[in-house]
Design a protein around this motif. Structure first.
Motif, PDB file in Angstrom:
ATOM      1  N   MET A  71       0.046  -0.713  -0.202  1.00 47.23           N
ATOM      2  CA  MET A  71       0.304   0.405   0.377  1.00 47.23           C
ATOM      3  C   MET A  71       1.184   1.264   0.041  1.00 47.23           C
ATOM      4  O   MET A  71       2.049   1.378   0.016  1.00 47.23           O
ATOM      5  CB  MET A  71      -1.236  -0.111   1.455  1.00 47.23           C
ATOM      6  CG  MET A  71       0.083  -0.653   2.667  1.00 47.23           C
ATOM      7  SD  MET A  71      -1.324   0.006   3.462  1.00 47.23           S
ATOM      8  CE  MET A  71      -1.821  -1.932   4.338  1.00 47.23           C
ATOM      9  N   TYR A  72      -0.002   2.104  -0.373  1.00 49.30           N
ATOM     10  CA  TYR A  72       1.034   3.345  -0.652  1.00 49.30           C
ATOM     11  C   TYR A  72       0.737   4.479  -0.658  1.00 49.30           C
ATOM     12  O   TYR A  72      -1.143   5.096  -0.186  1.00 49.30           O
ATOM     13  CB  TYR A  72       1.708   3.549  -1.902  1.00 49.30           C
ATOM     14  CG  TYR A  72       1.906   3.468  -3.163  1.00 49.30           C
ATOM     15  CD1 TYR A  72       0.519   2.494  -3.651  1.00 49.30           C
ATOM     16  CD2 TYR A  72       1.695   4.694  -3.940  1.00 49.30           C
ATOM     17  CE1 TYR A  72       0.431   2.253  -4.997  1.00 49.30           C
ATOM     18  CE2 TYR A  72       1.119   5.018  -5.135  1.00 49.30           C
ATOM     19  CZ  TYR A  72      -0.077   3.651  -5.650  1.00 49.30           C
ATOM     20  OH  TYR A  72      -0.664   3.339  -6.422  1.00 49.30           O
ATOM     21  N   VAL A  73       0.727   5.731  -0.375  1.00 47.28           N
ATOM     22  CA  VAL A  73      -0.421   7.347  -0.367  1.00 47.28           C
ATOM     23  C   VAL A  73       0.573   8.120  -1.882  1.00 47.28           C
ATOM     24  O   VAL A  73       1.574   8.093  -2.083  1.00 47.28           O
ATOM     25  CB  VAL A  73       0.519   7.878   0.724  1.00 47.28           C
ATOM     26  CG1 VAL A  73      -0.796   9.652   0.871  1.00 47.28           C
ATOM     27  CG2 VAL A  73      -0.156   7.771   1.723  1.00 47.28           C
ATOM     28  N   HIS A 105       1.668   8.965   7.191  1.00 46.07           N
ATOM     29  CA  HIS A 105       1.984   9.280   5.644  1.00 46.07           C
ATOM     30  C   HIS A 105       0.670  10.434   4.678  1.00 46.07           C
ATOM     31  O   HIS A 105       0.775  11.593   4.491  1.00 46.07           O
ATOM     32  CB  HIS A 105       2.478   8.749   4.484  1.00 46.07           C
ATOM     33  CG  HIS A 105       3.753   7.911   4.517  1.00 46.07           C
ATOM     34  ND1 HIS A 105       5.539   8.961   5.401  1.00 46.07           N
ATOM     35  CD2 HIS A 105       4.205   6.943   4.432  1.00 46.07           C
ATOM     36  CE1 HIS A 105       6.157   7.324   4.855  1.00 46.07           C
ATOM     37  NE2 HIS A 105       5.556   7.018   4.701  1.00 46.07           N
ATOM     38  N   VAL A 106      -0.499  10.277   4.936  1.00 47.14           N
ATOM     39  CA  VAL A 106      -1.617  10.868   4.836  1.00 47.14           C
ATOM     40  C   VAL A 106      -1.162  12.461   5.785  1.00 47.14           C
ATOM     41  O   VAL A 106      -1.302  13.184   5.004  1.00 47.14           O
ATOM     42  CB  VAL A 106      -2.482   9.845   4.808  1.00 47.14           C
ATOM     43  CG1 VAL A 106      -4.157  11.014   5.360  1.00 47.14           C
ATOM     44  CG2 VAL A 106      -3.135   9.238   4.709  1.00 47.14           C
ATOM     45  N   GLU A 114       7.613  16.771   1.184  1.00 50.01           N
ATOM     46  CA  GLU A 114       7.425  15.811   0.128  1.00 50.01           C
ATOM     47  C   GLU A 114       7.860  14.495   1.407  1.00 50.01           C
ATOM     48  O   GLU A 114       8.603  14.357   1.862  1.00 50.01           O
ATOM     49  CB  GLU A 114       8.709  16.575   0.089  1.00 50.01           C
ATOM     50  CG  GLU A 114       9.591  15.764  -0.744  1.00 50.01           C
ATOM     51  CD  GLU A 114       9.241  15.047  -2.735  1.00 50.01           C
ATOM     52  OE1 GLU A 114       8.459  14.323  -2.235  1.00 50.01           O
ATOM     53  OE2 GLU A 114       8.652  16.251  -3.473  1.00 50.01           O
ATOM     54  N   LEU A 115       6.910  13.820   0.192  1.00 50.93           N
ATOM     55  CA  LEU A 115       7.140  12.112   0.298  1.00 50.93           C
ATOM     56  C   LEU A 115       7.689  11.112   0.543  1.00 50.93           C
ATOM     57  O   LEU A 115       8.601  10.578   0.880  1.00 50.93           O
ATOM     58  CB  LEU A 115       5.178  11.385  -0.050  1.00 50.93           C
ATOM     59  CG  LEU A 115       4.760  12.044   1.427  1.00 50.93           C
ATOM     60  CD1 LEU A 115       2.953  11.048   0.653  1.00 50.93           C
ATOM     61  CD2 LEU A 115       4.815  12.009   3.095  1.00 50.93           C
ATOM     62  N   THR A 127      10.442  10.916   6.670  1.00 60.98           N
ATOM     63  CA  THR A 127       8.878  11.115   6.097  1.00 60.98           C
ATOM     64  C   THR A 127       8.893   9.761   6.763  1.00 60.98           C
ATOM     65  O   THR A 127       7.693   9.124   7.199  1.00 60.98           O
ATOM     66  CB  THR A 127       8.444  11.346   4.901  1.00 60.98           C
ATOM     67  OG1 THR A 127       9.193  10.639   4.285  1.00 60.98           O
ATOM     68  CG2 THR A 127       8.216  12.870   5.515  1.00 60.98           C
ATOM     69  N   GLU A 128       9.855   8.437   6.338  1.00 61.62           N
ATOM     70  CA  GLU A 128       9.844   7.274   6.814  1.00 61.62           C
ATOM     71  C   GLU A 128       9.651   7.539   7.940  1.00 61.62           C
ATOM     72  O   GLU A 128       9.453   5.991   8.769  1.00 61.62           O
ATOM     73  CB  GLU A 128      10.445   6.518   5.819  1.00 61.62           C
ATOM     74  CG  GLU A 128      10.294   6.274   4.201  1.00 61.62           C
ATOM     75  CD  GLU A 128       8.982   6.310   4.473  1.00 61.62           C
ATOM     76  OE1 GLU A 128       8.964   5.295   5.127  1.00 61.62           O
ATOM     77  OE2 GLU A 128       8.694   6.358   3.056  1.00 61.62           O
ATOM     78  N   ILE A 129      11.074   7.157   9.107  1.00 60.12           N
ATOM     79  CA  ILE A 129      11.332   6.885   9.976  1.00 60.12           C
ATOM     80  C   ILE A 129      10.327   7.686  10.926  1.00 60.12           C
ATOM     81  O   ILE A 129       9.843   6.770  11.863  1.00 60.12           O
ATOM     82  CB  ILE A 129      12.577   7.897  10.498  1.00 60.12           C
ATOM     83  CG1 ILE A 129      13.854   7.729  10.046  1.00 60.12           C
ATOM     84  CG2 ILE A 129      12.564   8.009  12.118  1.00 60.12           C
ATOM     85  CD1 ILE A 129      14.691   6.768   9.812  1.00 60.12           C
TER      86      ILE A 129
END
Ligand SMILES: [Zn+2]
Length: 175
Positions: A71-73, A105-106, A114-115, A127-129
């Motif tokens: 899944m992803y945004v 992330h949403v 910036e994702l 953003t991942e951390i």
């Protein structure tokens, strides 16, 4: 019931109301709160969205699609895209933690961040951390072991070295 069975039971309850037809042919768009019940009550999700949790989840679009992967945004409008195959066949604990990760992330998207910042490696992107920290926090609350959380962090596109860097960033002791 063992602690782990209890965790699995609680997670499965969240998926119980998923209608079977969402896994039918074709892509469908649904509303998050209509399909993933009670997420507005999850502490980690409330920590992400604050007072607006219920409102945001009842407006968030989820695209159920035959994409390869998880899944992803979507970077164009911030909706969530989920692989039907993953939803159907994936480990329910992993799916649950992924949903929390993606909800972070949403929120980042809503905040104009910036994702997919290419200046950073995946395992070092802020953003991942941040997203991993929310789902690790939730995994711990559920009582998952460090080993299980470490396994959760592991994905096929990550090298052993990347995995160790990520685990360190989210304070999970490596295997
Ligand atoms: Zn992510």
């Amino acid at each position: 019931m063992t602690a782990i069975e209890y965790v699995a039971f609680r997670i499965l309850r969240l998926f119980r109301k998923l209608p079977f037809n969402i896994l039918g042919v074709g892509t469908r768009k649904v509303i998050f709160a209509d399909y993933f019940k009670d997420f507005e009550k999850v502490e980690a999700v409330k920590a992400i969205f604050g007072d607006k949790t219920g409102e945001i989840l009842s407006h968030l679009t989820v695209e159920l699609s035959w994409i390869f992967g998880y899944m992803y945004v979507d970077g164009s409008d911030g909706h969530l895209v989920i692989s039907k195959n993953y939803l159907n066949n994936g480990d329910k604990t992993d799916i649950y933690l992924d949903l929390i990760h993606e909800l972070c992330h949403v929120k980042q998207f809503m905040d104009g961040r910036e994702l997919f910042d290419p200046r950073y490696d995946y395992v070092e992107r802020p953003t991942e951390i941040e997203a991993y920290r929310y789902c690790v926090q939730e995994a711990r609350r559920l009582g998952l072991s460090e080993e299980r959380i470490y396994l959760y962090l592991k994905t096929e596109w990550m090298s052993e070295d990347d995995l160790k860097r990520l685990a360190k960033s989210v304070n999970i002791s490596c295997g």
